[in-house]
Scaffold this motif. Structure first.
Motif, short mmCIF file in Angstrom:
data_model
loop_
_atom_site.label_atom_id
_atom_site.label_comp_id
_atom_site.label_asym_id
_atom_site.label_seq_id
_atom_site.Cartn_x
_atom_site.Cartn_y
_atom_site.Cartn_z
N THR A 262 -12.06 22.41 -13.33
CA THR A 262 -10.75 22.46 -12.67
C THR A 262 -10.30 21.07 -12.25
O THR A 262 -11.11 20.15 -12.10
N THR A 284 -6.99 14.42 -15.78
CA THR A 284 -6.69 15.85 -15.77
C THR A 284 -5.27 16.10 -16.26
O THR A 284 -4.53 15.17 -16.58
N THR A 310 -11.12 17.06 -16.98
CA THR A 310 -11.02 18.46 -17.39
C THR A 310 -10.91 18.50 -18.90
O THR A 310 -11.03 17.47 -19.58
N ILE A 364 -14.13 31.04 -12.18
CA ILE A 364 -13.14 30.26 -12.91
C ILE A 364 -12.95 30.82 -14.31
O ILE A 364 -11.82 30.91 -14.81
N TYR A 367 -10.61 33.73 -14.06
CA TYR A 367 -9.21 33.35 -13.87
C TYR A 367 -8.57 33.00 -15.21
O TYR A 367 -7.48 33.48 -15.55
N PHE A 368 -9.23 32.18 -16.01
CA PHE A 368 -8.65 31.78 -17.28
C PHE A 368 -8.58 32.95 -18.25
O PHE A 368 -7.68 33.03 -19.09
N ARG A 552 -8.95 24.50 -1.52
CA ARG A 552 -8.48 25.17 -2.74
C ARG A 552 -9.55 26.13 -3.23
O ARG A 552 -10.74 25.85 -3.12
N THR A 554 -10.29 26.55 -6.15
CA THR A 554 -10.95 25.91 -7.28
C THR A 554 -11.82 24.74 -6.86
O THR A 554 -12.42 24.08 -7.71
N ALA A 723 -4.83 26.66 -6.34
CA ALA A 723 -5.29 25.56 -7.21
C ALA A 723 -4.88 24.22 -6.63
O ALA A 723 -4.10 24.15 -5.71
#
Length: 723
Positions: A262, A284, A310, A364, A367-368, A552, A554, A723
Motif C-alpha cells: 500500500t 507510489t 508499490t 489488503i 480489499y483488492f 490509516r 492500510t 487509505a
C-alpha cells in the motif's frame, strides 16, 4: 529466403545487437532462441509469442527486428507498453542502437502533435503507445487506423495484461484485437511476457491470433534465474520487520527495491529508514511524475540504497545491477511476486530476494479482490441507463445512475466496449444495442483462480522445499528443479535478530499517531438525477474543517491495531484504552500544530467547545464511548449525536458510488431538535467523532447538517481513514 540470405540477415542482426549493448568490438551474438524469434518476424513475417524470464532479452528481439525491418523499407514498429518507466528505458535503449523512438502517453500530451508529424514523415522507427490510448476516441478513430495501415511490426509488451486469467489484467489491452484485425497481411506481431503460466499463455495466444492456427512461433523458456537467492523471514510483527530493515538494509548487496502493498506502508517505511540514516525514496501511485523520474534516475545511478515502492514500479524498470528485492508484505499472487523479484539480478551474478510477510497482508488482498468485474445486475443496470439516455453519457453523468465507483465503472465499460456492447465516443459512452452475455462461469473461475493464488502465496511462505522450484511450478515451468540457492536449499543467509535501538525506533514510528482528514469540497456530479438538490462547490458556511484520524487502515502501524476493531464482523464494544489514549495524543498534537487552537499555534483557530458523535448502525457503542472519553479529557460537553431517520433502515448506503452514497446519507442522517438546542448553547467549533471515514461523504453530509443547525465550525475526528 535462401540459406545464404538468412545467414546474411543473422550477421546484420548481430551487428545491431552489438550497437544496442555498446559492444565496440562487434563480437556480441544473439542467443539462438532470440535469433529464432527475430528470424520468424523479419524473414518469415510470422506472429510470435515469447514467454521468457526477466533479463532474457525480449527487448533486444524487437529492437533488432525493428532495425532490420526498417532497413527493408517497412513502416515503424508500434509497441504497446503499460508503464512510463518501461517507456523511458526503451527510448534510451533504442537510441543506443541508432533507433529513433518516441512515445504517446498521458505524461507528454504537449508532444503528441509533434510525434504524429514525425511518424507521418518517416522519422520515427519505434512508437511506444500506452494501452489507454487505444480506447481514446480520437486516437482510436483518427490515429489507430493509419498506424495499422503503415505499421511494420506490432509488439505487445507485458502481454499477460491482456488476459483476465492473469495477475495484472488491463481492459485497455483488449482493444488490440481491433488493431490486429486491421493489420495488412504479412505484418509480423510479437507478444512478450515474463510472467504467464500455461493458462494465461494460451489465452494471450488466442486473443492475439498467435495460436497454432495462425502458424505462430511460441517460445517458452525456462524461468529459472540463477542469480537469485530466495528467502523468507517470518518476524513477529510490523515493528520487528521495520527494525530488521533498519538494521540489515546496509548488508544487502548494491541497491534495490523494497516493495510494499500500500501507499501508506511505503510512506511509513520510507520515513523510518530515513530516520535510520538510509538513503531511500518513496515511489507510489501518489508520486508526481517528475519525482518518479528523479527517483528512477537516482536508483539507476546508485544514489539511493533503495526505492520503497508499490506495484507502481512493477513492469519495465530496468536496472541490470539491481542487487536485491525485499517485500515487506506478500503479494497475493506468485506470478505477480515472480514478476517483481525478476527486477533483481539481471546483470550480476548474485542478488538477494527476501519476503517478510505480515498479518495485514490478507486484509489488503481482500480489499483488492473486492474491485473485480461487477455482478450481472450492476452491468445490466449500466446498459439500461445507456439505452434509456439516447445520447452519450460521461462517467460523471453515468455514475449516479449505476451505483459503481468511477474507476470500477470505467474498467467495466472498457470490457463491454471490447465485447461490443458499448462504445466510447466523444462526450462519453453509448450503447450499441448489440446482445451481450454475462460470462458468469468465466468470472467465477477467475475468482477461484485468485483464491488459489492467495493460497499458493501462503504455501510459498511456509514451504520447506525449494522456493525457486515452487515459483517455477506455479508458472507451469516443466523444467523446474531444486535451485540449490534459496534458504531452504542452502540455508538461511540472514538471521531474524534486530537491535533494541532499531526496534524502539520502529515502534515509535509505528505508534506515531495522526493523519489529516481533508474535507470534501465539491458535491459529486449528477445528484439532481437522483433527487438531491446539491451541486458544485460546498459553501464555506456548510463545509467541514480539516480533521484528524488516528491512522490509516492500510498502515502497518495503527492500521494493524484498528482493522480488527473496525471489521464488520467485530463486536461493537467501548473503545479500547490504548486507542482512546492515542486519540487524545492526536488531539494534543493537533492543537499545537498549524491550524490548531493552542496558544502560539500557526494559523490558530478557536478551541473546540463541544463533542458530537456520529450515528451508526455498526459501531454505536464504540463511537459513543470515544466521544464521551474525548469530552471528559477535553473538559467539553458531549452535546449529543447526529441520529438516523426513523425509516433509515430502508435506505441502502452505497459502498462505492459517491452520488448514491450522498443521496442515501441525505435521507438517513438527522440533527434532532435536542442537538440543535445544544449547539445553540455553545459558542465555538465542535468535534464530530466517528469510527471510520472511507469516502469522506458521511462527514461532509453530517457537517452540512450541523453547520445549518448552528455549529460555528465542524472538525471531524475519526479512528481511521480507509487509505
Amino acid at each position: 529466403m535462401t540459406n545464404a540470405d538468412r545467414a546474411a540477415l543473422r550477421a546484420s542482426a548481430d551487428s545491431v545487437l552489438a550497437r544496442l549493448v555498446g559492444d565496440a568490438s562487434g563480437t556480441a551474438r544473439l542467443r539462438e532462441d532470440q535469433w529464432r524469434a527475430i528470424e520468424a518476424l523479419v524473414a518469415d513475417r510470422r506472429r510470435a509469442l515469447v514467454v521468457q524470464r526477466t533479463g532474457w532479452g525480449k527487448s533486444a528481439v524487437y529492437f533488432v527486428a525493428t532495425s532490420l525491418l526498417r532497413a527493408r523499407g517497412a513502416g515503424p514498429t508500434v509497441i504497446v507498453s503499460p508503464l512510463l518507466a518501461l517507456m523511458r528505458n526503451q527510448v534510451a535503449a533504442a537510441a543506443r542502437a541508432g533507433i529513433s523512438a518516441r512515445t504517446i502517453n498521458s505524461s507528454n500530451t504537449e508532444e503528441w502533435d509533434t510525434v504524429r508529424a514525425e511518424v507521418a514523415a518517416g522519422e520515427v522507427d519505434i512508437l511506444l503507445v500506452s494501452p489507454e490510448r487505444l480506447n481514446n476516441p480520437d486516437f482510436r478513430d483518427q490515429v489507430l487506423p493509419r498506424l495499422a495501415a503503415t505499421t511494420g511490426l506490432l509488439v505487445v509488451d507485458e502481454a499477460h495484461c491482456i488476459s483476465d486469467w492473469g495477475h495484472d489484467f488491463r481492459p485497455d489491452y483488449r482493444r488490440l484485437r481491433t488493431m490486429l484485425a486491421d493489420l495488412p497481411a504479412g505484418v509480423p506481431v510479437l507478444a512478450t511476457t515474463a510472467t504467464a503460466n500455461a493458462r494465461v499463455t494460451a489465452d494471450v495466444a488466442e486473443q492475439l491470433g498467435t495460436g497454432a492456427g495462425a502458424d505462430a512461433l511460441v517460445l517458452r523458456g525456462s524461468l529459472d534465474r540463477e542469480s537469485l537467492s530466495l528467502g523468507v523471514l517470518r518476524l513477529p510483527d510490523a515493528a520487528h520487520r521495520l527494525a530488521w530493515l533498519g538494521d540489515h538494509l546496509k548488508e544487502l548487496p548494491g541497491s534495490g527495491i523494497i516493495y510494499t502493498l500500500t501507499v501508506a506502508a511505503a510512506e511509513e517505511i520510507t520515513a523510518y529508514l530515513r530516520q535510520c540514516g538510509h538513503t531511500v525514496a518513496s515511489y507510489t501511485g501518489r508520486t508526481e511524475n517528475a519525482e518518479r523520474q528523479q527517483a528512477e534516475d537516482d536508483l539507476l545511478a546508485n544514489r539511493l540504497k533503495a526505492l520503497v515502492a508499490t506495484s507502481a514500479l512493477g513492469m519495465g524498470f530496468d536496472k541490470p545491477d539491481l542487487g536485491f528485492v525485499v517485500h515487506l508484505g506478500s503479494p497475493s499472487s506468485p506470478i505477480a511476486y515472480y514478476q517483481q523479484v525478476g527486477r533483481a539480478g539481471r546483470g550480476v551474478e548474485h542478488a538477494e530476494v527476501l519476503l517478510l510477510p505480515g498479518r495485514e497482508d490478507e486484509a489488503i488482498w481482500q480489499y483488492f479482490a473486492s474491485v473485480g468485474f461487477p455482478p450481472e445486475e450492476q452491468v445490466r443496470r449500466t446498459l439500461d441507463a445507456l439505452d434509456q439516455a439516447g445520447r452519450p453519457l460521461s462517467l460523471p453523468a453515468l455514475e449516479p445512475l449505476v451505483d459503481l465507483r468511477r474507476a470500477r465503472l470505467e474498467s467495466m465499460l472498457k470490457v463491454l466496449d471490447v465485447d461490443g456492447a458499448v462504445r466510447r465516443v466523444k462526450g462519453g459512452w453509448t450503447s450499441t444495442g448489440e446482445p451481450w452475455v454475462y460470462d458468469a462461469e468465466r468470472y467465477a473461475w477467475v475468482a477461484r483462480q485468485r483464491a488459489a493464488e492467495q493460497q499458493a502465496m501462503r504455501d510459498y511462505a511456509t514451504t520447506d522445499g525449494c522456493r525457486m522450484e515452487f515459483l517455477r511450478r506455479q508458472l507451469d515451468d516443466e523444467a523446474a528443479t531444486a535451485c540449490g540457492r534459496c534458504d531452504n536449499c542452502a540455508g538461511a543467509r540472514f538471521g531474524a535478530g534486530v537491535s533494541d535501538t532499531a526496534l524502539d525506533t520502529a515502534k515509535g514510528e509505528l505508534r506515531r499517531a495522526g493523519v489529516e482528514v481533508e474535507p470534501r469540497k465539491m458535491w459529486p456530479t449528477g445528484l439532481a438525477s437522483v433527487g438531491v438538490d446539491l451541486k458544485g462547490r460546498i459553501p464555506a458556511t456548510e463545509l467541514a474543517g480539516t480533521g484528524r484520524a488516528l491512522g490509516r487502515l492500510t498502515d502497518i502501524g495503527w492500521g494493524n491495531r484498528l482493522r480488527p476493531i473496525l471489521a464488520a464482523q467485530a463486536p461493537d464494544a467501548p473503545v479500547p484504552g490504548d486507542v482512546a489514549e492515542a486519540v487524545v495524543t492526536v488531539l494534543a498534537d493537533w492543537a499545537r500544530g498549524p491550524g490548531g487552537w493552542a496558544p502560539g499555534a500557526v494559523d490558530a483557530v478557536p478551541r473546540p467547545v463541544g463533542v458530537v458523535t456520529m450515528a451508526s448502525d455498526r459501531k454505536p457503542r464504540l463511537i459513543e464511548s470515544l466521544g464521551r472519553h474525548i469530552a471528559e479529557v477535553g473538559r467539553m460537553p458531549l452535546l449529543g449525536g447526529v441520529t438516523l431517520a426513523p425509516d433509515a433502515d430502508a435506505v441502502r448506503i452505497s459502498q462505492t458510488n459517491s452520488a448514491q452514497r450522498v443521496r442515501a446519507l441525505h435521507e438517513r442522517l438527522v440533527v434532532a431538535p435536542e442537538l440543535a438546542d445544544a449547539l445553540a448553547s455553545v459558542d465555538g467549533p465542535i468535534l464530530l467523532v466517528d469510527d471510520l471515514s472511507d469516502t469522506g461523504w458521511t462527514l461532509a453530509v453530517a457537517a452540512r447538517l450541523l453547520r445549518r443547525a448552528g455549529a460555528e465550525a465542524v472538525f471531524p475526528l475519526v479512528l481511521a481513514v480507509q487509505a
